[in-house]
Design a protein around this motif. Structure first.
Motif, PDB file in Angstrom:
ATOM      1  N   UNK B  85       0.853  -1.195   0.000  1.00  0.00           N
ATOM      2  CA  UNK B  85       0.000   0.000   0.000  1.00  0.00           C
ATOM      3  C   UNK B  85       0.879   1.233   0.000  1.00  0.00           C
ATOM      4  N   UNK B  86       0.705   2.060  -1.006  1.00  0.00           N
ATOM      5  CA  UNK B  86       1.450   3.308  -1.065  1.00  0.00           C
ATOM      6  C   UNK B  86       0.612   4.444  -0.526  1.00  0.00           C
ATOM      7  N   UNK B  87       1.224   5.279   0.308  1.00  0.00           N
ATOM      8  CA  UNK B  87       0.481   6.429   0.837  1.00  0.00           C
ATOM      9  C   UNK B  87       0.558   7.575  -0.158  1.00  0.00           C
ATOM     10  N   UNK B 105       0.401  -6.939  -6.051  1.00  0.00           N
ATOM     11  CA  UNK B 105      -0.512  -5.824  -6.356  1.00  0.00           C
ATOM     12  C   UNK B 105      -0.411  -4.753  -5.275  1.00  0.00           C
ATOM     13  N   UNK B 106      -0.827  -3.555  -5.610  1.00  0.00           N
ATOM     14  CA  UNK B 106      -0.777  -2.504  -4.593  1.00  0.00           C
ATOM     15  C   UNK B 106      -2.055  -1.696  -4.562  1.00  0.00           C
ATOM     16  N   UNK B 107      -2.254  -1.041  -3.443  1.00  0.00           N
ATOM     17  CA  UNK B 107      -3.368  -0.106  -3.279  1.00  0.00           C
ATOM     18  C   UNK B 107      -2.791   1.258  -2.892  1.00  0.00           C
ATOM     19  N   UNK B 108      -3.636   2.264  -3.003  1.00  0.00           N
ATOM     20  CA  UNK B 108      -3.236   3.626  -2.644  1.00  0.00           C
ATOM     21  C   UNK B 108      -4.034   4.061  -1.426  1.00  0.00           C
ATOM     22  N   UNK B 123      -7.743   3.148  -2.298  1.00  0.00           N
ATOM     23  CA  UNK B 123      -8.075   2.958  -3.712  1.00  0.00           C
ATOM     24  C   UNK B 123      -7.399   1.697  -4.233  1.00  0.00           C
ATOM     25  N   UNK B 124      -8.165   0.910  -4.937  1.00  0.00           N
ATOM     26  CA  UNK B 124      -7.642  -0.343  -5.475  1.00  0.00           C
ATOM     27  C   UNK B 124      -8.337  -1.512  -4.821  1.00  0.00           C
ATOM     28  N   UNK B 125      -7.901  -2.689  -5.209  1.00  0.00           N
ATOM     29  CA  UNK B 125      -8.571  -3.902  -4.749  1.00  0.00           C
ATOM     30  C   UNK B 125      -7.968  -4.374  -3.436  1.00  0.00           C
ATOM     31  N   UNK B 126      -8.786  -4.483  -2.430  1.00  0.00           N
ATOM     32  CA  UNK B 126      -8.300  -4.994  -1.142  1.00  0.00           C
ATOM     33  C   UNK B 126      -9.424  -5.756  -0.462  1.00  0.00           C
ATOM     34  N   UNK B 133       1.773  -4.557   3.441  1.00  0.00           N
ATOM     35  CA  UNK B 133       2.910  -3.751   3.897  1.00  0.00           C
ATOM     36  C   UNK B 133       2.686  -2.321   3.405  1.00  0.00           C
ATOM     37  N   UNK B 134       2.738  -1.377   4.318  1.00  0.00           N
ATOM     38  CA  UNK B 134       2.548   0.037   3.976  1.00  0.00           C
ATOM     39  C   UNK B 134       3.879   0.619   3.527  1.00  0.00           C
ATOM     40  N   UNK B 135       3.869   1.269   2.382  1.00  0.00           N
ATOM     41  CA  UNK B 135       5.081   1.878   1.849  1.00  0.00           C
ATOM     42  C   UNK B 135       5.013   3.386   2.074  1.00  0.00           C
ATOM     43  N   UNK B 136       6.085   3.932   2.605  1.00  0.00           N
ATOM     44  CA  UNK B 136       6.162   5.375   2.836  1.00  0.00           C
ATOM     45  C   UNK B 136       7.514   5.875   2.332  1.00  0.00           C
ATOM     46  N   UNK B 137       7.553   7.116   1.927  1.00  0.00           N
ATOM     47  CA  UNK B 137       8.836   7.639   1.441  1.00  0.00           C
ATOM     48  C   UNK B 137       9.699   8.126   2.600  1.00  0.00           C
ATOM     49  N   UNK B 138       9.229   9.154   3.266  1.00  0.00           N
ATOM     50  CA  UNK B 138      10.004   9.735   4.365  1.00  0.00           C
ATOM     51  C   UNK B 138       9.161   9.696   5.635  1.00  0.00           C
ATOM     52  N   UNK B 139       9.739   9.194   6.696  1.00  0.00           N
ATOM     53  CA  UNK B 139       9.065   9.161   7.995  1.00  0.00           C
ATOM     54  C   UNK B 139       9.588  10.322   8.825  1.00  0.00           C
TER      55      UNK B 139
END
Lengths: 163, 194
Positions: B85-87, B105-108, B123-126, B133-139
């Motif tokens: 999952x991309x934020x 596959x990924x969701x937003x 957004x997307x299929x879930x 797994x949540x994907x983040x760029x900068x924490x």
């Protein structure tokens, strides 16, 4: 000023002091739903702001605050600059002049960082945040009162809670 | 019969591979900083002034960096992961690259929805029970990643963890841990020399 009248106008726009909210935070006032009400509330703020001789009105992000800021700015004959959080940076619309005397206008300050951000942007332009004008005074505003310029609130949440 | 020569070569190759990986990771760190580190007079949303700003979009929009980030991040995705999952917004590019790298596959995960929008928070299929797994760029403080993880939990997903590129060392790991999630990052701010 009649606080009961202010409270009634706030309620017409979905706002309030937050006394009935679980976290005690004022619900967002939306003047879009009550044009006559936001005109009246805006003019009440203007009455207090003339003394600080502002040159620019700054609002933070929300369209609802843009509406309120527009009323205040129109009555004072000033431009409105909208500022926002752009991924950790403060962005703002064009029109912030050099050495501005800024008034930050909002229905309420729910995050002290908004005041600090408005002040920092103003400082960078060589100006000063001369006042913060809100419909509802909050603890978050008062926590940064020394950075907010003069603080003008039409109504205070604690006062309404006590009443 | 044991081929000692072959065994010896393997024994040497393992540390060589590790060193090569570390070298490539260090190169990637240097390229990330080189792409995104800006000097100037910046006003941060906290109200602080800063003479530098790390513009994450500048590294997230470079395919040569994205591809390598995806390669390293793929190593950190648990094998039982069903979906990533991309934020919104920046991590969507990362999630896309990682999706292409892993085949997952990924969701937003949206920051929020407007009252007038038909958009969903995810957004997307879930599906309920999906291991994500949540994907983040900068924490930074971790607040955005926690919000995204909470939204995924709300739709019934099981969040395996949060995987990010950079920890700015501003309390994010502690906040994420307090929220009940685990955080893994490729780089910490100190490692990048920021």
């Amino acid at each position: 000023m009649d606080e009961a009248r202010v409270a009634a106008l706030l309620a017409r726009g979905g706002g309030g002091t937050g006394e009935d909210e679980p976290a005690g935070r004022p619900p967002k006032y939306n003047g879009l739903t009550d044009p006559a009400g936001v005109e009246e509330l805006g003019r009440l703020l203007v009455d207090r702001l003339r003394a600080v001789a502002p040159t620019t009105i700054v609002v933070w992000e929300d369209p609802e605050d843009v509406v309120l800021g527009h009323v205040v700015a129109r009555e004072l004959g000033l431009p409105v600059v909208r500022a926002w959080d752009a991924d950790g940076l403060v962005g703002h619309s064009a029109g912030l002049p050099e050495t501005p005397r800024v008034v930050l206008v909002a229905d309420a300050i729910r995050d002290a960082r908004v005041v600090r951000a408005a002040r920092a942007v103003t400082d960078r332009e060589g100006g000063s945040l001369v006042a913060t004008a809100v419909l509802v005074g909050t603890p978050e505003l008062h926590s940064v009162a020394d950075e907010a310029g003069e603080c003008f609130a039409l109504i205070e949440a604690p006062a309404v809670e006590a009443g | 019969m044991i081929d000692w020569a072959e065994l010896g070569a393997s024994a040497i190759a393992v540390p060589d591979a590790r060193r090569d990986r570390e070298r490539r990771l260090a190169e990637l760190a240097r390229d990330v900083v080189g792409a995104a580190y800006l000097r100037g007079d910046f006003v941060l949303s906290s109200g602080a002034r800063s003479n530098y700003y790390f513009d994450k979009y500048l590294f997230e929009t470079k395919p040569g960096i994205l591809r390598r980030l995806a390669t390293f991040m793929a190593e950190l995705v648990p094998p039982q992961t069903d979906r990533i999952a991309g934020t919104e917004l920046g991590a969507v590019a990362l999630a896309t690259a990682l999706s292409l790298e892993t085949g997952l596959p990924f969701v937003i995960a949206r920051k929020g929805t407007k009252a007038y929008s038909t958009a969903r928070l995810v957004e997307g299929e879930i599906y309920p029970g999906d291991r994500v797994v949540v994907i983040e760029d900068v924490i930074s403080t971790g607040a955005q990643a926690i919000r995204a993880a909470n939204r995924l939990v709300e739709v019934g997903a099981h969040v395996l963890g949060i995987l990010a590129v950079i920890d700015r060392e501003q309390g994010g790991p502690e906040a994420i841990s307090a929220a009940g999630y685990t955080l893994t990052t490729l780089f910490r701010r100190g490692q990048l020399g920021l």
